[in-house]
Design a protein around this motif. Sequence first.
Motif, PDB file in Angstrom:
ATOM      1  N   ARG A 130      15.548   9.441  17.537  1.00 37.21           N
ATOM      2  CA  ARG A 130      14.467   8.480  17.725  1.00 37.21           C
ATOM      3  C   ARG A 130      13.158   9.208  17.441  1.00 37.21           C
ATOM      4  NH1 ARG A 130      18.338   6.013  17.260  1.00 37.21           N
ATOM      5  NH2 ARG A 130      19.240   4.465  18.644  1.00 37.21           N
ATOM      6  N   GLY A 131      12.171   8.451  16.960  1.00 39.50           N
ATOM      7  CA  GLY A 131      10.885   9.064  16.659  1.00 39.50           C
ATOM      8  C   GLY A 131       9.744   8.100  16.871  1.00 39.50           C
ATOM      9  N   ALA A 132       8.538   8.647  16.871  1.00 39.88           N
ATOM     10  CA  ALA A 132       7.315   7.869  17.019  1.00 39.88           C
ATOM     11  C   ALA A 132       6.387   8.217  15.857  1.00 39.88           C
ATOM     12  CB  ALA A 132       6.648   8.176  18.351  1.00 39.88           C
ATOM     13  N   ALA A 133       6.021   7.186  15.101  1.00 42.99           N
ATOM     14  CA  ALA A 133       5.123   7.365  13.958  1.00 42.99           C
ATOM     15  C   ALA A 133       3.871   6.534  14.190  1.00 42.99           C
ATOM     16  CB  ALA A 133       5.816   6.920  12.666  1.00 42.99           C
ATOM     17  N   THR A 134       2.757   6.981  13.647  1.00 40.74           N
ATOM     18  CA  THR A 134       1.522   6.221  13.784  1.00 40.74           C
ATOM     19  C   THR A 134       0.762   6.181  12.466  1.00 40.74           C
ATOM     20  OG1 THR A 134      -0.461   5.855  15.115  1.00 40.74           O
ATOM     21  CG2 THR A 134       0.083   8.143  14.615  1.00 40.74           C
ATOM     22  N   ASP A 135       0.122   5.048  12.229  1.00 40.09           N
ATOM     23  CA  ASP A 135      -0.794   4.887  11.098  1.00 40.09           C
ATOM     24  C   ASP A 135      -2.126   4.393  11.646  1.00 40.09           C
ATOM     25  OD1 ASP A 135      -0.021   2.352  11.834  1.00 40.09           O
ATOM     26  OD2 ASP A 135       0.433   1.669   9.815  1.00 40.09           O
ATOM     27  N   HIS A 136      -2.394   4.726  12.880  1.00 36.36           N
ATOM     28  CA  HIS A 136      -3.579   4.275  13.585  1.00 36.36           C
ATOM     29  C   HIS A 136      -4.853   4.856  12.970  1.00 36.36           C
ATOM     30  CE1 HIS A 136      -6.431   3.929  16.960  1.00 36.36           C
ATOM     31  NE2 HIS A 136      -5.743   2.847  17.230  1.00 36.36           N
ATOM     32  N   MET A 141       0.837  -1.172   0.000  1.00 38.62           N
ATOM     33  CA  MET A 141       0.000   0.000   0.000  1.00 38.62           C
ATOM     34  C   MET A 141       0.886   1.242   0.000  1.00 38.62           C
ATOM     35  SD  MET A 141      -2.450   1.574   2.979  1.00 38.62           S
ATOM     36  CE  MET A 141      -3.590   0.250   3.131  1.00 38.62           C
ATOM     37  N   ASP A 142       0.503   2.230  -0.783  1.00 42.01           N
ATOM     38  CA  ASP A 142       1.254   3.481  -0.854  1.00 42.01           C
ATOM     39  C   ASP A 142       0.711   4.432   0.212  1.00 42.01           C
ATOM     40  OD1 ASP A 142       2.966   5.454  -1.610  1.00 42.01           O
ATOM     41  OD2 ASP A 142       1.894   5.977  -3.442  1.00 42.01           O
ATOM     42  N   LEU A 143       1.490   4.636   1.252  1.00 43.38           N
ATOM     43  CA  LEU A 143       1.084   5.513   2.343  1.00 43.38           C
ATOM     44  C   LEU A 143       1.568   6.932   2.103  1.00 43.38           C
ATOM     45  CD1 LEU A 143       1.932   3.256   5.419  1.00 43.38           C
ATOM     46  CD2 LEU A 143      -0.335   3.826   4.579  1.00 43.38           C
ATOM     47  N   ASP A 144       0.705   7.886   2.388  1.00 39.09           N
ATOM     48  CA  ASP A 144       1.103   9.288   2.366  1.00 39.09           C
ATOM     49  C   ASP A 144       1.894   9.534   3.646  1.00 39.09           C
ATOM     50  OD1 ASP A 144       1.318  11.965   1.777  1.00 39.09           O
ATOM     51  OD2 ASP A 144      -0.758  12.447   2.298  1.00 39.09           O
ATOM     52  N   ARG A 145       3.137   9.945   3.521  1.00 38.83           N
ATOM     53  CA  ARG A 145       4.014  10.140   4.681  1.00 38.83           C
ATOM     54  C   ARG A 145       4.010  11.620   5.058  1.00 38.83           C
ATOM     55  NH1 ARG A 145       5.883   7.137   0.779  1.00 38.83           N
ATOM     56  NH2 ARG A 145       7.398   8.621   0.008  1.00 38.83           N
ATOM     57  N   ARG A 146       3.606  11.885   6.291  1.00 38.80           N
ATOM     58  CA  ARG A 146       3.493  13.269   6.754  1.00 38.80           C
ATOM     59  C   ARG A 146       4.165  13.432   8.107  1.00 38.80           C
ATOM     60  NH1 ARG A 146       0.617  16.616   3.485  1.00 38.80           N
ATOM     61  NH2 ARG A 146      -0.695  15.541   1.994  1.00 38.80           N
ATOM     62  N   VAL A 147       4.494  14.670   8.450  1.00 41.95           N
ATOM     63  CA  VAL A 147       5.154  15.002   9.711  1.00 41.95           C
ATOM     64  C   VAL A 147       4.365  16.142  10.349  1.00 41.95           C
ATOM     65  CG1 VAL A 147       7.336  15.663  10.796  1.00 41.95           C
ATOM     66  CG2 VAL A 147       7.357  14.461   8.598  1.00 41.95           C
ATOM     67  N   THR A 148       4.090  16.025  11.637  1.00 46.82           N
ATOM     68  CA  THR A 148       3.366  17.110  12.292  1.00 46.82           C
ATOM     69  C   THR A 148       4.258  18.348  12.379  1.00 46.82           C
ATOM     70  OG1 THR A 148       4.014  16.505  14.552  1.00 46.82           O
ATOM     71  CG2 THR A 148       1.973  15.504  13.674  1.00 46.82           C
ATOM     72  N   THR A 174      -2.465   7.213   5.445  1.00 44.88           N
ATOM     73  CA  THR A 174      -1.452   8.159   5.895  1.00 44.88           C
ATOM     74  C   THR A 174      -0.719   7.633   7.120  1.00 44.88           C
ATOM     75  OG1 THR A 174      -2.884   9.963   5.161  1.00 44.88           O
ATOM     76  CG2 THR A 174      -1.066  10.559   6.608  1.00 44.88           C
ATOM     77  N   VAL A 175       0.579   7.885   7.158  1.00 44.08           N
ATOM     78  CA  VAL A 175       1.364   7.616   8.365  1.00 44.08           C
ATOM     79  C   VAL A 175       2.026   8.927   8.763  1.00 44.08           C
ATOM     80  CG1 VAL A 175       3.411   6.859   7.076  1.00 44.08           C
ATOM     81  CG2 VAL A 175       3.076   6.091   9.423  1.00 44.08           C
ATOM     82  N   TRP A 176       2.003   9.206  10.050  1.00 49.06           N
ATOM     83  CA  TRP A 176       2.524  10.473  10.565  1.00 49.06           C
ATOM     84  C   TRP A 176       3.701  10.248  11.491  1.00 49.06           C
ATOM     85  CZ3 TRP A 176       0.747  15.504   9.795  1.00 49.06           C
ATOM     86  CH2 TRP A 176      -0.445  15.629   9.057  1.00 49.06           C
ATOM     87  N   LEU A 177       4.765  11.020  11.297  1.00 50.82           N
ATOM     88  CA  LEU A 177       5.828  11.117  12.294  1.00 50.82           C
ATOM     89  C   LEU A 177       5.358  12.215  13.239  1.00 50.82           C
ATOM     90  CD1 LEU A 177       8.638  10.322  13.317  1.00 50.82           C
ATOM     91  CD2 LEU A 177       9.565  12.159  11.901  1.00 50.82           C
ATOM     92  N   CYS A 178       5.102  11.832  14.497  1.00 48.75           N
ATOM     93  CA  CYS A 178       4.432  12.743  15.433  1.00 48.75           C
ATOM     94  C   CYS A 178       5.332  13.294  16.524  1.00 48.75           C
ATOM     95  CB  CYS A 178       3.259  12.021  16.086  1.00 48.75           C
ATOM     96  SG  CYS A 178       1.987  11.531  14.917  1.00 48.75           S
ATOM     97  N   SER A 179       6.427  12.620  16.800  1.00 51.88           N
ATOM     98  CA  SER A 179       7.304  13.084  17.870  1.00 51.88           C
ATOM     99  C   SER A 179       8.720  12.590  17.611  1.00 51.88           C
ATOM    100  CB  SER A 179       6.802  12.563  19.219  1.00 51.88           C
ATOM    101  OG  SER A 179       7.514  13.149  20.279  1.00 51.88           O
ATOM    102  N   ALA A 180       9.686  13.304  18.157  1.00 48.32           N
ATOM    103  CA  ALA A 180      11.084  12.931  17.961  1.00 48.32           C
ATOM    104  C   ALA A 180      11.925  13.411  19.137  1.00 48.32           C
ATOM    105  CB  ALA A 180      11.617  13.536  16.662  1.00 48.32           C
TER     106      ALA A 180
END
Length: 188
Positions: free
Chosen positions: A103-109, A1-8, A116-122
Amino acid sequence: MDLDRRVTLRCLTDDLVSDWADTDQRRAVLSLRTIVNANLTGAAKESEVARHARNIPRLNALLHPLLRHFDRSFRPDYDASKLESISGLSDPHWWKQKTQQWRGAATDHSRVPSDTVWLCSAGLRRDKDEADFYHRFKKRVESAGPELFLPTEEDTQLVKIDKKISAFDAWKLQVHCATLALLSEALS
């Protein structure tokens, strides 16, 4: 699956404070966040946000080691079985992102769009230390909930404007292709 990769925007401006290969990109992100928030209050037009957004690469493609790793981790050919979750956190599910000292935390929840998957914290790795990113992140999520890290209204607004930019660019490409086809037909 092609996920849209985004960063907050919060992650970009508050967490990723060093190791930028291009400091102009860091300044541009800070400016972008300011103009997005001005747009949310009615002090700036969407066209101003679009102008700022067009002047920098997509946020997941900016020149920072963790962003490069995140972007590669969720490319269309990614293998979800190779992703490591942050143990003890399940609502939402968080994926570890590790590169160099970052280090980071990503979610696709399900709390974010399914494509979409988001990098939400680092943060920085600090082995066996309470200042370690994963240790601090887990404690903060357990005590205050995940909402602090999940995409906010500013992120949603930027996605909305980004989709308008993409739709406009696609329309322009269609017009160019149609014009070339008509010119080609007229010249034959």
